[in-house]
Design a protein around this motif. Sequence first.
Motif, PDB file in Angstrom:
ATOM      1  N   SER A 238       0.838  -1.266  -0.027  1.00 26.42           N
ATOM      2  CA  SER A 238       0.095   0.025  -0.049  1.00 26.42           C
ATOM      3  C   SER A 238       0.989   1.300   0.016  1.00 26.42           C
ATOM      4  O   SER A 238       0.280   2.232  -0.571  1.00 26.42           O
ATOM      5  CB  SER A 238      -1.116   0.233   1.130  1.00 26.42           C
ATOM      6  N   SER A 239       1.818   1.243   0.563  1.00 28.69           N
ATOM      7  CA  SER A 239       3.113   2.454   0.516  1.00 28.69           C
ATOM      8  C   SER A 239       3.504   2.977  -0.732  1.00 28.69           C
ATOM      9  O   SER A 239       3.472   4.045  -1.030  1.00 28.69           O
ATOM     10  CB  SER A 239       4.190   2.307   1.326  1.00 28.69           C
ATOM     11  N   PHE A 240       3.249   2.015  -1.657  1.00 23.34           N
ATOM     12  CA  PHE A 240       3.524   2.249  -3.156  1.00 23.34           C
ATOM     13  C   PHE A 240       2.458   3.061  -3.647  1.00 23.34           C
ATOM     14  O   PHE A 240       2.881   4.201  -4.505  1.00 23.34           O
ATOM     15  CB  PHE A 240       3.906   0.935  -4.053  1.00 23.34           C
ATOM     16  N   TYR A 241       1.365   2.886  -3.377  1.00 19.71           N
ATOM     17  CA  TYR A 241       0.373   3.654  -4.073  1.00 19.71           C
ATOM     18  C   TYR A 241      -0.094   4.944  -3.104  1.00 19.71           C
ATOM     19  O   TYR A 241      -0.788   5.599  -3.787  1.00 19.71           O
ATOM     20  CB  TYR A 241      -1.029   2.824  -3.969  1.00 19.71           C
ATOM     21  N   ARG A 242       0.460   5.179  -2.025  1.00 20.74           N
ATOM     22  CA  ARG A 242       0.643   6.398  -1.244  1.00 20.74           C
ATOM     23  C   ARG A 242       1.767   7.391  -1.880  1.00 20.74           C
ATOM     24  O   ARG A 242       1.501   8.619  -1.409  1.00 20.74           O
ATOM     25  CB  ARG A 242       0.703   6.231   0.238  1.00 20.74           C
ATOM     26  N   ASN A 243       2.542   6.682  -2.726  1.00 21.71           N
ATOM     27  CA  ASN A 243       3.558   7.579  -3.321  1.00 21.71           C
ATOM     28  C   ASN A 243       3.260   8.188  -4.659  1.00 21.71           C
ATOM     29  O   ASN A 243       3.106   7.378  -5.422  1.00 21.71           O
ATOM     30  CB  ASN A 243       4.916   6.698  -3.441  1.00 21.71           C
ATOM     31  N   ALA A 244       3.065   9.580  -4.661  1.00 20.97           N
ATOM     32  CA  ALA A 244       2.347  10.139  -5.795  1.00 20.97           C
ATOM     33  C   ALA A 244       3.639   9.912  -7.055  1.00 20.97           C
ATOM     34  O   ALA A 244       2.939  10.018  -8.261  1.00 20.97           O
ATOM     35  CB  ALA A 244       2.320  11.653  -5.848  1.00 20.97           C
ATOM     36  N   SER A 245       4.821   9.510  -6.694  1.00 19.28           N
ATOM     37  CA  SER A 245       5.753   9.350  -7.825  1.00 19.28           C
ATOM     38  C   SER A 245       5.471   8.113  -8.626  1.00 19.28           C
ATOM     39  O   SER A 245       5.923   7.825  -9.743  1.00 19.28           O
ATOM     40  CB  SER A 245       7.010   9.392  -7.132  1.00 19.28           C
ATOM     41  N   ASN A 246       4.758   7.305  -8.182  1.00 23.21           N
ATOM     42  CA  ASN A 246       4.430   6.046  -8.937  1.00 23.21           C
ATOM     43  C   ASN A 246       3.139   5.995  -9.767  1.00 23.21           C
ATOM     44  O   ASN A 246       2.638   4.998 -10.181  1.00 23.21           O
ATOM     45  CB  ASN A 246       4.165   4.874  -7.700  1.00 23.21           C
ATOM     46  N   ILE A 247       2.416   7.270  -9.694  1.00 23.91           N
ATOM     47  CA  ILE A 247       1.507   7.511 -10.581  1.00 23.91           C
ATOM     48  C   ILE A 247       1.899   7.631 -12.063  1.00 23.91           C
ATOM     49  O   ILE A 247       2.352   8.946 -12.297  1.00 23.91           O
ATOM     50  CB  ILE A 247       0.332   8.550 -10.063  1.00 23.91           C
ATOM     51  N   ASN A 248       1.672   6.726 -12.935  1.00 24.06           N
ATOM     52  CA  ASN A 248       2.126   6.951 -14.178  1.00 24.06           C
ATOM     53  C   ASN A 248       1.109   6.982 -15.241  1.00 24.06           C
ATOM     54  O   ASN A 248       1.410   6.778 -16.616  1.00 24.06           O
ATOM     55  CB  ASN A 248       3.165   5.984 -14.663  1.00 24.06           C
ATOM     56  N   ALA A 249      -0.068   7.126 -14.978  1.00 26.99           N
ATOM     57  CA  ALA A 249      -1.096   7.102 -16.060  1.00 26.99           C
ATOM     58  C   ALA A 249      -2.351   8.011 -15.757  1.00 26.99           C
ATOM     59  O   ALA A 249      -2.407   8.439 -14.502  1.00 26.99           O
ATOM     60  CB  ALA A 249      -1.799   5.895 -16.489  1.00 26.99           C
ATOM     61  N   GLY A 250      -3.122   8.469 -16.584  1.00 27.02           N
ATOM     62  CA  GLY A 250      -4.046   9.512 -16.251  1.00 27.02           C
ATOM     63  C   GLY A 250      -3.746  10.898 -15.915  1.00 27.02           C
ATOM     64  O   GLY A 250      -2.446  11.252 -16.122  1.00 27.02           O
ATOM     65  N   THR A 251      -4.704  11.702 -15.726  1.00 27.80           N
ATOM     66  CA  THR A 251      -4.344  13.171 -15.482  1.00 27.80           C
ATOM     67  C   THR A 251      -5.211  13.655 -13.893  1.00 27.80           C
ATOM     68  O   THR A 251      -6.255  13.126 -13.608  1.00 27.80           O
ATOM     69  CB  THR A 251      -5.047  13.941 -16.366  1.00 27.80           C
ATOM     70  N   MET A 252      -4.365  14.233 -13.180  1.00 28.42           N
ATOM     71  CA  MET A 252      -4.623  14.703 -11.770  1.00 28.42           C
ATOM     72  C   MET A 252      -5.714  15.690 -11.844  1.00 28.42           C
ATOM     73  O   MET A 252      -5.428  16.568 -12.876  1.00 28.42           O
ATOM     74  CB  MET A 252      -3.334  15.143 -10.959  1.00 28.42           C
ATOM     75  N   ASP A 253      -6.535  15.666 -11.148  1.00 28.49           N
ATOM     76  CA  ASP A 253      -7.595  16.856 -11.062  1.00 28.49           C
ATOM     77  C   ASP A 253      -7.013  17.956 -10.503  1.00 28.49           C
ATOM     78  O   ASP A 253      -5.916  17.850  -9.791  1.00 28.49           O
ATOM     79  CB  ASP A 253      -8.948  16.247 -10.166  1.00 28.49           C
ATOM     80  N   ASP A 254      -7.188  19.144 -11.186  1.00 24.67           N
ATOM     81  CA  ASP A 254      -6.551  20.445 -10.941  1.00 24.67           C
ATOM     82  C   ASP A 254      -6.801  20.675  -9.389  1.00 24.67           C
ATOM     83  O   ASP A 254      -5.818  21.187  -8.852  1.00 24.67           O
ATOM     84  CB  ASP A 254      -6.854  21.418 -12.027  1.00 24.67           C
ATOM     85  N   ALA A 255      -7.984  20.505  -8.784  1.00 19.19           N
ATOM     86  CA  ALA A 255      -8.308  20.679  -7.405  1.00 19.19           C
ATOM     87  C   ALA A 255      -7.233  19.966  -6.479  1.00 19.19           C
ATOM     88  O   ALA A 255      -7.051  20.245  -5.353  1.00 19.19           O
ATOM     89  CB  ALA A 255      -9.534  20.372  -7.174  1.00 19.19           C
ATOM     90  N   ARG A 256      -6.509  18.756  -6.955  1.00 15.94           N
ATOM     91  CA  ARG A 256      -5.735  18.086  -6.160  1.00 15.94           C
ATOM     92  C   ARG A 256      -4.271  18.500  -6.131  1.00 15.94           C
ATOM     93  O   ARG A 256      -3.304  18.092  -5.267  1.00 15.94           O
ATOM     94  CB  ARG A 256      -5.655  16.703  -6.610  1.00 15.94           C
ATOM     95  N   LEU A 257      -4.169  19.634  -7.058  1.00 18.47           N
ATOM     96  CA  LEU A 257      -2.695  20.189  -7.201  1.00 18.47           C
ATOM     97  C   LEU A 257      -2.688  21.373  -5.999  1.00 18.47           C
ATOM     98  O   LEU A 257      -3.434  22.265  -6.116  1.00 18.47           O
ATOM     99  CB  LEU A 257      -2.425  20.543  -8.469  1.00 18.47           C
ATOM    100  N   PRO A 258      -1.629  21.398  -5.507  1.00 17.78           N
ATOM    101  CA  PRO A 258      -1.408  22.490  -4.219  1.00 17.78           C
ATOM    102  C   PRO A 258      -1.340  23.996  -5.209  1.00 17.78           C
ATOM    103  O   PRO A 258      -0.530  24.048  -6.105  1.00 17.78           O
ATOM    104  CB  PRO A 258      -0.141  21.872  -3.587  1.00 17.78           C
ATOM    105  N   ILE A 259      -1.584  24.908  -4.433  1.00 17.14           N
ATOM    106  CA  ILE A 259      -1.162  26.368  -4.972  1.00 17.14           C
ATOM    107  C   ILE A 259       0.251  26.430  -4.880  1.00 17.14           C
ATOM    108  O   ILE A 259       0.816  26.934  -5.863  1.00 17.14           O
ATOM    109  CB  ILE A 259      -1.781  27.346  -4.142  1.00 17.14           C
TER     110      ILE A 259
END
Length: 424
Positions: A176-197
């Motif tokens: 589960s730690s792998f999927y809590r690491n954003a560096s391992n997300i390699n597909a799709g597009t992050m919703d803009d609301a999830r990006l920090p200012i």
Amino acid sequence: MPRTGGVYSPPAGTKGTPNTTIQSVPYNSFVDDLTADANAARPVTAGGTGATSASGARTALGTDDAGNITTGTFNDARLPLTQSGKVFTSSTFLKGSASRWWGFIDNTDILRGALGYDPALAGLFMNLHDATGTFVTGLSLRQNGAITWGGNTVWHAGNDGAGSGLDADLLDANDSSFYRNASNINAGTMDDARLPITQAGKVFTTSALLKGTVSRWWGFVDNSDILRGSVGYNPTTSTIFLNLHDGAGAFVTGLALSQAGSIAWGGNTVWHSGNDGTGSGLDADRLRSLLPDFNVNPNTVPTRGGSSEIQAAYVYNPATGVTFGSDGNIYGGTFWGAAGGLYNWLNANKAGVYTASTRDELNFPIGHTVLVSTSNSYDRNVAVTLYLNGTAYYSPTVSGTALSGTWRSRGNFTGQGYAFERVS
């Protein structure tokens, strides 16, 4: 008499002749031969067993070799309870309406494993037993599709997924730690609301675009969130701006790049190779790194003086190597010698008039003529070395110091001598 190939033949001379007396000796021999043959083991070829004992008969008939049994079926009672391994070339079945099992026992006949089918449960079972033969655990395959191991559900592609209750330790070989690491997300597009200012520096490997029909800006702020610099585009004027701001965030100055081709810095035209030159209005401090100067100074651009004159120590043309010197001479490199100049070249190569009064002058200008008194005979225009002779004469024989240059005979006069002219 022995049999031949298992076939009996009576002894020779034993058959009787009609109307003759039977001889006792041949007759008795024949009877003895029949007796011996009847008491001997009858050959198999003659319908016998070829032996006088049951074991010998089985051997002679081949009945003690199971390989010779080619028809019929053994009675089940004839099969041993303990057998060595077998290779079955067709299907083997356990038949019955109750449970049937294949068992695996150790050398002490303790059941250690079993493979069976229970028709009441409609399931196949593979069980493991301990050293006492007691059931420990097993795999259950049910006709309704259920699979259990030790009573626990076994997961497969047909029963996993949402709502299955599967609690995996790993997902795609990752915990589960792998999927809590954003560096391992390699597909799709992050919703803009999830990006920090506020984000740390990023490296974009493709273009980053600011989209919109009004001005859009990239800004640069300090730790107090004060705008210190900005890069923007105004679609109305088709202009890109690079602006600088002061410590209060107020605009100070900037560079404007217009799609029309103009560049301005702080509102002032920026010069480049596309807009400089004649009529551009460019006011340069230097020309080719040289400062303008009214005076005669090296490494400066000559300018006109108060009387419209151009003041310079000399003017040099690198294409021809010609220099107009401040001494009034023209120096021409390959034209007139590296150092002499046009004036000196003319003096050295053109006819001149000797105006001095030195009695023993040796270096006369080209074109100067002297009279030589000699009894020698010379062809016209022949070159001859001339020498001073006394205080009044010139001679072709060594009598004093030689004159400079080349002298040529220009003709004899009245047999008294020759006129010589300096030609170089």
